[in-house]
Design a protein around this motif. Structure first.
Motif, PDB file in Angstrom:
ATOM      1  N   ILE A 296       0.829  -1.216   0.000  1.00 38.57           N
ATOM      2  CA  ILE A 296       0.000   0.000   0.000  1.00 38.57           C
ATOM      3  C   ILE A 296       0.863   1.266   0.000  1.00 38.57           C
ATOM      4  CG2 ILE A 296      -2.113  -1.058   0.877  1.00 38.57           C
ATOM      5  CD1 ILE A 296      -1.433   0.107   3.663  1.00 38.57           C
TER       6      ILE A 296
ATOM      7  N   PRO B  45       1.822   8.388  -3.424  1.00 35.10           N
ATOM      8  CA  PRO B  45       2.902   9.181  -4.027  1.00 35.10           C
ATOM      9  C   PRO B  45       4.131   9.195  -3.118  1.00 35.10           C
ATOM     10  CG  PRO B  45       1.125  10.615  -3.256  1.00 35.10           C
ATOM     11  CD  PRO B  45       0.666   9.217  -3.029  1.00 35.10           C
TER      12      PRO B  45
ATOM     13  N   LYS C 121      -5.264  14.899   3.696  1.00 32.84           N
ATOM     14  CA  LYS C 121      -6.598  14.493   3.233  1.00 32.84           C
ATOM     15  C   LYS C 121      -7.234  13.490   4.179  1.00 32.84           C
ATOM     16  CE  LYS C 121      -6.067  15.401  -1.683  1.00 32.84           C
ATOM     17  NZ  LYS C 121      -5.773  14.777  -2.980  1.00 32.84           N
ATOM     18  N   LEU C 122      -6.453  12.515   4.655  1.00 27.33           N
ATOM     19  CA  LEU C 122      -7.039  11.534   5.590  1.00 27.33           C
ATOM     20  C   LEU C 122      -7.424  12.225   6.897  1.00 27.33           C
ATOM     21  CD1 LEU C 122      -7.865   8.594   6.053  1.00 27.33           C
ATOM     22  CD2 LEU C 122      -5.564   8.141   6.926  1.00 27.33           C
TER      23      LEU C 122
ATOM     24  N   LEU D  53     -11.186  12.224   8.241  1.00 28.68           N
ATOM     25  CA  LEU D  53     -11.549  11.532   9.489  1.00 28.68           C
ATOM     26  C   LEU D  53     -12.217  12.470  10.493  1.00 28.68           C
ATOM     27  CD1 LEU D  53      -8.587   9.036  10.116  1.00 28.68           C
ATOM     28  CD2 LEU D  53     -10.852   8.565   9.157  1.00 28.68           C
TER      29      LEU D  53
ATOM     30  N   PHE E 212     -12.919  18.088   5.027  1.00 28.78           N
ATOM     31  CA  PHE E 212     -12.715  17.486   3.702  1.00 28.78           C
ATOM     32  C   PHE E 212     -13.786  17.973   2.730  1.00 28.78           C
ATOM     33  CE2 PHE E 212     -12.990  14.351   0.362  1.00 28.78           C
ATOM     34  CZ  PHE E 212     -11.669  13.993   0.122  1.00 28.78           C
TER      35      PHE E 212
ATOM     36  N   PHE F 133      -6.580   3.164  -7.956  1.00 33.69           N
ATOM     37  CA  PHE F 133      -5.625   2.285  -7.277  1.00 33.69           C
ATOM     38  C   PHE F 133      -6.206   0.877  -7.186  1.00 33.69           C
ATOM     39  CE2 PHE F 133      -5.739   6.562  -5.371  1.00 33.69           C
ATOM     40  CZ  PHE F 133      -4.543   7.040  -5.893  1.00 33.69           C
TER      41      PHE F 133
ATOM     42  N   ILE G 166      -7.118  -2.103  -5.477  1.00 32.81           N
ATOM     43  CA  ILE G 166      -7.306  -2.493  -4.072  1.00 32.81           C
ATOM     44  C   ILE G 166      -8.063  -3.820  -4.016  1.00 32.81           C
ATOM     45  CG2 ILE G 166      -8.255  -1.838  -1.820  1.00 32.81           C
ATOM     46  CD1 ILE G 166      -7.956   1.096  -2.636  1.00 32.81           C
TER      47      ILE G 166
ATOM     48  N   GLU H 220      -4.535  -5.633  -0.066  1.00 31.03           N
ATOM     49  CA  GLU H 220      -4.358  -4.194   0.177  1.00 31.03           C
ATOM     50  C   GLU H 220      -5.286  -3.738   1.316  1.00 31.03           C
ATOM     51  OE1 GLU H 220      -4.700  -5.554  -2.812  1.00 31.03           O
ATOM     52  OE2 GLU H 220      -2.745  -5.139  -3.739  1.00 31.03           O
TER      53      GLU H 220
ATOM     54  N   TRP I  32      -4.016  -2.178   4.883  1.00 32.12           N
ATOM     55  CA  TRP I  32      -4.491  -0.868   5.361  1.00 32.12           C
ATOM     56  C   TRP I  32      -5.055  -1.012   6.771  1.00 32.12           C
ATOM     57  CZ3 TRP I  32      -8.202   2.207   7.364  1.00 32.12           C
ATOM     58  CH2 TRP I  32      -8.165   3.578   7.098  1.00 32.12           C
TER      59      TRP I  32
ATOM     60  N   MET J 228     -13.950  -0.347  -0.249  1.00 34.19           N
ATOM     61  CA  MET J 228     -12.970   0.265  -1.168  1.00 34.19           C
ATOM     62  C   MET J 228     -12.370  -0.744  -2.150  1.00 34.19           C
ATOM     63  SD  MET J 228     -12.915   3.353  -0.556  1.00 34.19           S
ATOM     64  CE  MET J 228     -13.044   3.502   1.194  1.00 34.19           C
TER      65      MET J 228
HETATM   66  C1  HEM Z   1      -8.697  -0.417   1.649  1.00 32.80           C
HETATM   67  C2  HEM Z   1      -7.433  -0.023   1.570  1.00 32.80           C
HETATM   68  C3  HEM Z   1      -7.028   1.375   1.157  1.00 32.80           C
HETATM   69  C4  HEM Z   1      -5.990   1.692   0.332  1.00 32.80           C
HETATM   70  C5  HEM Z   1      -5.028   0.700  -0.311  1.00 32.80           C
HETATM   71  C6  HEM Z   1      -5.992   3.144   0.186  1.00 32.80           C
HETATM   72  C7  HEM Z   1      -5.102   3.849  -0.606  1.00 32.80           C
HETATM   73  C8  HEM Z   1      -5.200   5.184  -0.904  1.00 32.80           C
HETATM   74  C9  HEM Z   1      -4.378   5.894  -1.846  1.00 32.80           C
HETATM   75  C10 HEM Z   1      -3.247   5.276  -2.654  1.00 32.80           C
HETATM   76  C11 HEM Z   1      -4.787   7.175  -1.857  1.00 32.80           C
HETATM   77  C12 HEM Z   1      -4.204   8.337  -2.694  1.00 32.80           C
HETATM   78  C13 HEM Z   1      -3.307   9.178  -1.833  1.00 32.80           C
HETATM   79  C14 HEM Z   1      -2.863  10.459  -2.498  1.00 32.80           C
HETATM   80  O1  HEM Z   1      -3.334  10.796  -3.601  1.00 32.80           O
HETATM   81  O2  HEM Z   1      -2.038  11.162  -1.899  1.00 32.80           O
HETATM   82  C15 HEM Z   1      -5.884   7.291  -0.926  1.00 32.80           C
HETATM   83  C16 HEM Z   1      -6.569   8.448  -0.676  1.00 32.80           C
HETATM   84  C17 HEM Z   1      -7.497   8.579   0.315  1.00 32.80           C
HETATM   85  N1  HEM Z   1      -7.943   7.603   1.183  1.00 32.80           N
HETATM   86 FE1  HEM Z   1      -7.481   5.654   1.045  1.00 32.80          FE
HETATM   87  N2  HEM Z   1      -6.991   3.673   0.932  1.00 32.80           N
HETATM   88  C18 HEM Z   1      -7.664   2.633   1.550  1.00 32.80           C
HETATM   89  C19 HEM Z   1      -8.711   2.758   2.443  1.00 32.80           C
HETATM   90  C20 HEM Z   1      -9.192   3.949   2.942  1.00 32.80           C
HETATM   91  C21 HEM Z   1     -10.143   4.071   4.016  1.00 32.80           C
HETATM   92  C22 HEM Z   1     -10.753   2.889   4.782  1.00 32.80           C
HETATM   93  C23 HEM Z   1     -10.357   5.407   4.193  1.00 32.80           C
HETATM   94  C24 HEM Z   1     -11.239   6.122   5.180  1.00 32.80           C
HETATM   95  C25 HEM Z   1     -11.671   5.616   6.330  1.00 32.80           C
HETATM   96  C26 HEM Z   1      -9.547   6.121   3.231  1.00 32.80           C
HETATM   97  C27 HEM Z   1      -9.487   7.489   3.062  1.00 32.80           C
HETATM   98  C28 HEM Z   1      -8.832   8.154   2.056  1.00 32.80           C
HETATM   99  C29 HEM Z   1      -8.989   9.565   1.740  1.00 32.80           C
HETATM  100  C30 HEM Z   1      -9.909  10.550   2.455  1.00 32.80           C
HETATM  101  C31 HEM Z   1      -8.164   9.825   0.644  1.00 32.80           C
HETATM  102  C32 HEM Z   1      -8.017  11.147  -0.127  1.00 32.80           C
HETATM  103  C33 HEM Z   1      -8.950  11.087  -1.334  1.00 32.80           C
HETATM  104  C34 HEM Z   1      -8.715  12.211  -2.326  1.00 32.80           C
HETATM  105  O3  HEM Z   1      -9.180  13.312  -2.091  1.00 32.80           O
HETATM  106  O4  HEM Z   1      -8.086  11.985  -3.336  1.00 32.80           O
HETATM  107  N3  HEM Z   1      -8.847   5.198   2.492  1.00 32.80           N
HETATM  108  N4  HEM Z   1      -6.115   6.070  -0.349  1.00 32.80           N
END
Ligand code: HEM
Length: 129
Positions: free
Chosen positions: A35, A40, A49-50, A54, A64, A80, A82, A86, A90, A122
């Protein structure tokens, strides 16, 4: 008595610490390399962003949505790949972060369930036969 998870966990400072711990583990622990490589090289934007997401997801301020509109979380993850591994990486990383941050027991079970169902939602790759 706190009325939201946001208040019970300790507000913005506690959520920021949880997110920083989560991404620090993703970088340092080899079991999360799959993951890590989806993200990036500079993950400061991912951290923000996270964190913003949250805060609202736990019942606090909608940072957000104010910045990006509707979360469309599944759509934002479609670029991505997933699958189950993955998702499991996570969740393991988030569980380790919650352990280190000593998230209070009374909200831990609720967070475990909410993170599990959101991470499962996801998935965009069919399970391996
Ligand atoms: C299931 C496995 C998951 C993987 C492998 C994953 C992976 C990723 C990746 C690669 C990004 C892009 C990061 C970036 O552009 O800098 C991302 C963005 C994000 N993830 Fe996840 N994620 C997962 C689950 C989750 C969960 C469970 C949440 C929330 C509880 C979450 C919340 C977010 C948020 C809010 C963003 C920013 C979205 C945006 O505005 O582009 N993710 N995630």
């Amino acid at each position: 008595m706190p009325t939201t998870i946001y208040e019970a966990i300790g507000g913005e400072a506690a959520i920021r610490k949880l997110v920083d711990t989560f991404y620090d583990l993703m970088v340092s622990q080899p079991e999360y390399v799959t993951i890590r490589l989806l993200h990036p090289p500079d993950m400061s934007g991912s951290r923000d962003k996270l964190f913003w997401f949250l805060c609202g997801w736990m019942g606090g301020p909608n940072h957000f949505i104010e910045r990006f509109g509707h979360p469309r979380l599944r759509a934002r993850h479609l670029p991505f790949a997933i699958g189950t591994s993955e998702r499991d990486q996570w969740l393991a990383c988030m569980h380790q972060a919650m352990d280190l941050c000593e998230v209070p027991g009374e909200i831990r079970q609720q967070l475990d369930e909410s993170f599990s169902s959101t991470a499962d939602w996801m998935r965009n790759q069919a399970p391996q036969p």
